[in-house]
Design a protein around this motif. Structure first.
Motif, PDB file in Angstrom:
ATOM      1  N   VAL A  57       1.984  46.702 -29.053  1.00 39.90           N
ATOM      2  CA  VAL A  57       1.107  47.146 -29.809  1.00 39.90           C
ATOM      3  C   VAL A  57       0.866  48.523 -29.992  1.00 39.90           C
ATOM      4  O   VAL A  57       1.762  49.174 -29.297  1.00 39.90           O
ATOM      5  CB  VAL A  57      -0.251  46.667 -28.649  1.00 39.90           C
ATOM      6  N   GLN A  58       0.382  48.921 -31.095  1.00 39.30           N
ATOM      7  CA  GLN A  58       0.413  50.120 -31.328  1.00 39.30           C
ATOM      8  C   GLN A  58      -0.931  51.149 -30.426  1.00 39.30           C
ATOM      9  O   GLN A  58      -1.799  50.475 -29.886  1.00 39.30           O
ATOM     10  CB  GLN A  58      -0.190  50.602 -32.698  1.00 39.30           C
ATOM     11  N   ALA A  59      -0.582  52.457 -30.145  1.00 40.80           N
ATOM     12  CA  ALA A  59      -1.358  53.253 -29.536  1.00 40.80           C
ATOM     13  C   ALA A  59      -2.844  53.103 -30.139  1.00 40.80           C
ATOM     14  O   ALA A  59      -3.167  53.006 -31.165  1.00 40.80           O
ATOM     15  CB  ALA A  59      -0.820  54.633 -29.641  1.00 40.80           C
ATOM     16  N   GLY A  60      -3.729  53.197 -29.098  1.00 40.62           N
ATOM     17  CA  GLY A  60      -5.120  52.772 -29.058  1.00 40.62           C
ATOM     18  C   GLY A  60      -5.544  51.217 -29.311  1.00 40.62           C
ATOM     19  O   GLY A  60      -6.822  51.176 -29.515  1.00 40.62           O
ATOM     20  N   GLY A  61      -4.821  50.561 -29.363  1.00 40.74           N
ATOM     21  CA  GLY A  61      -4.849  49.014 -29.368  1.00 40.74           C
ATOM     22  C   GLY A  61      -5.085  48.326 -28.030  1.00 40.74           C
ATOM     23  O   GLY A  61      -5.279  49.252 -27.112  1.00 40.74           O
ATOM     24  N   SER A  62      -5.107  47.208 -28.016  1.00 45.58           N
ATOM     25  CA  SER A  62      -5.774  46.343 -26.740  1.00 45.58           C
ATOM     26  C   SER A  62      -4.782  45.170 -26.566  1.00 45.58           C
ATOM     27  O   SER A  62      -4.242  44.454 -27.484  1.00 45.58           O
ATOM     28  CB  SER A  62      -7.001  45.851 -26.989  1.00 45.58           C
ATOM     29  N   LEU A  63      -4.733  44.940 -25.238  1.00 37.13           N
ATOM     30  CA  LEU A  63      -4.095  43.656 -24.835  1.00 37.13           C
ATOM     31  C   LEU A  63      -4.874  42.989 -23.813  1.00 37.13           C
ATOM     32  O   LEU A  63      -5.413  43.694 -23.045  1.00 37.13           O
ATOM     33  CB  LEU A  63      -2.496  43.844 -24.712  1.00 37.13           C
ATOM     34  N   ARG A  64      -4.714  41.677 -23.681  1.00 38.78           N
ATOM     35  CA  ARG A  64      -5.168  41.103 -22.544  1.00 38.78           C
ATOM     36  C   ARG A  64      -4.166  40.152 -21.597  1.00 38.78           C
ATOM     37  O   ARG A  64      -3.595  39.265 -22.299  1.00 38.78           O
ATOM     38  CB  ARG A  64      -6.515  40.079 -22.839  1.00 38.78           C
ATOM     39  N   LEU A  65      -3.757  40.537 -20.544  1.00 38.54           N
ATOM     40  CA  LEU A  65      -2.730  40.149 -19.945  1.00 38.54           C
ATOM     41  C   LEU A  65      -3.550  38.881 -18.648  1.00 38.54           C
ATOM     42  O   LEU A  65      -4.592  39.085 -18.412  1.00 38.54           O
ATOM     43  CB  LEU A  65      -2.207  40.924 -18.771  1.00 38.54           C
ATOM     44  N   SER A  66      -2.856  37.833 -18.662  1.00 38.41           N
ATOM     45  CA  SER A  66      -3.266  36.722 -17.656  1.00 38.41           C
ATOM     46  C   SER A  66      -2.256  36.251 -16.636  1.00 38.41           C
ATOM     47  O   SER A  66      -1.016  36.389 -16.986  1.00 38.41           O
ATOM     48  CB  SER A  66      -3.753  35.329 -18.832  1.00 38.41           C
ATOM     49  N   CYS A  67      -2.663  36.055 -15.670  1.00 32.74           N
ATOM     50  CA  CYS A  67      -1.977  35.599 -14.638  1.00 32.74           C
ATOM     51  C   CYS A  67      -2.505  34.176 -14.245  1.00 32.74           C
ATOM     52  O   CYS A  67      -3.547  34.017 -13.615  1.00 32.74           O
ATOM     53  CB  CYS A  67      -1.988  36.400 -13.600  1.00 32.74           C
ATOM     54  N   ALA A  68      -1.534  33.041 -14.052  1.00 32.79           N
ATOM     55  CA  ALA A  68      -1.986  31.900 -13.519  1.00 32.79           C
ATOM     56  C   ALA A  68      -1.481  31.499 -12.218  1.00 32.79           C
ATOM     57  O   ALA A  68      -0.208  31.756 -12.290  1.00 32.79           O
ATOM     58  CB  ALA A  68      -1.747  30.881 -14.582  1.00 32.79           C
ATOM     59  N   VAL A  69      -2.201  30.918 -11.275  1.00 35.50           N
ATOM     60  CA  VAL A  69      -1.522  30.895  -9.933  1.00 35.50           C
ATOM     61  C   VAL A  69      -1.709  29.412  -9.442  1.00 35.50           C
ATOM     62  O   VAL A  69      -2.820  28.881  -9.786  1.00 35.50           O
ATOM     63  CB  VAL A  69      -2.436  31.869  -8.860  1.00 35.50           C
ATOM     64  N   SER A  70      -0.528  29.127  -9.052  1.00 32.62           N
ATOM     65  CA  SER A  70      -0.471  27.621  -8.661  1.00 32.62           C
ATOM     66  C   SER A  70      -0.108  27.502  -7.025  1.00 32.62           C
ATOM     67  O   SER A  70       0.751  28.422  -6.863  1.00 32.62           O
ATOM     68  CB  SER A  70       0.117  26.638  -9.478  1.00 32.62           C
TER      69      SER A  70
END
Length: 126
Positions: free
Chosen positions: A11-24
């Protein structure tokens, strides 16, 4: 027990990301959850943590106000919304679970966490 982190990318600076973590493999709602990151040549560092219920959250100073941690106990998942990203946020991001009581001192200590995900790469270009 498995923790699977995903959602990283470039992603470029200033941008956004959403991380996810699935647990089982465990009762997700019984565990506090945390996000850590490790940049090349650096030690792994605390990013954010959330209590079992989701009512308690705690952030590293470097991300406070830009990142938001959340969880959905019905989906056995924890999330990290990352906004206003900078190149200094480039790292492999890991999710982890903490089985003990909630406190900010525990939350920031990676050695209190018992299981870890495999990590997802986040790269922020300038």
């Amino acid at each position: 027990v498995q923790l699977q982190a995903y959602g990283g990318g470039l992603v470029q600076a200033g941008g956004s990301l959403r991380l996810s973590c699935a647990v089982s493999g465990r009762t997700f709602s019984s565990y506090n959850m945390g996000w850590f990151r490790q940049a090349p040549g650096k030690e792994r560092e605390f990013v954010a943590a959330i209590s079992r219920s989701g009512r308690g959250t705690f952030y590293a100073d470097s991300v406070n106000g830009r990142f938001t941690i959340a969880r959905d106990n019905a989906k056995n998942s924890v999330y990290l919304q990352m906004n206003s990203l900078t190149p200094e946020d480039t790292a492999v991001y890991y999710c982890a679970s903490d089985p003990a009581g909630w406190s900010t001192s525990r939350a920031r200590n990676q050695y209190e966490y018992d299981f870890w995900g495999q990590g997802t790469q986040v790269t922020v270009s300038s």
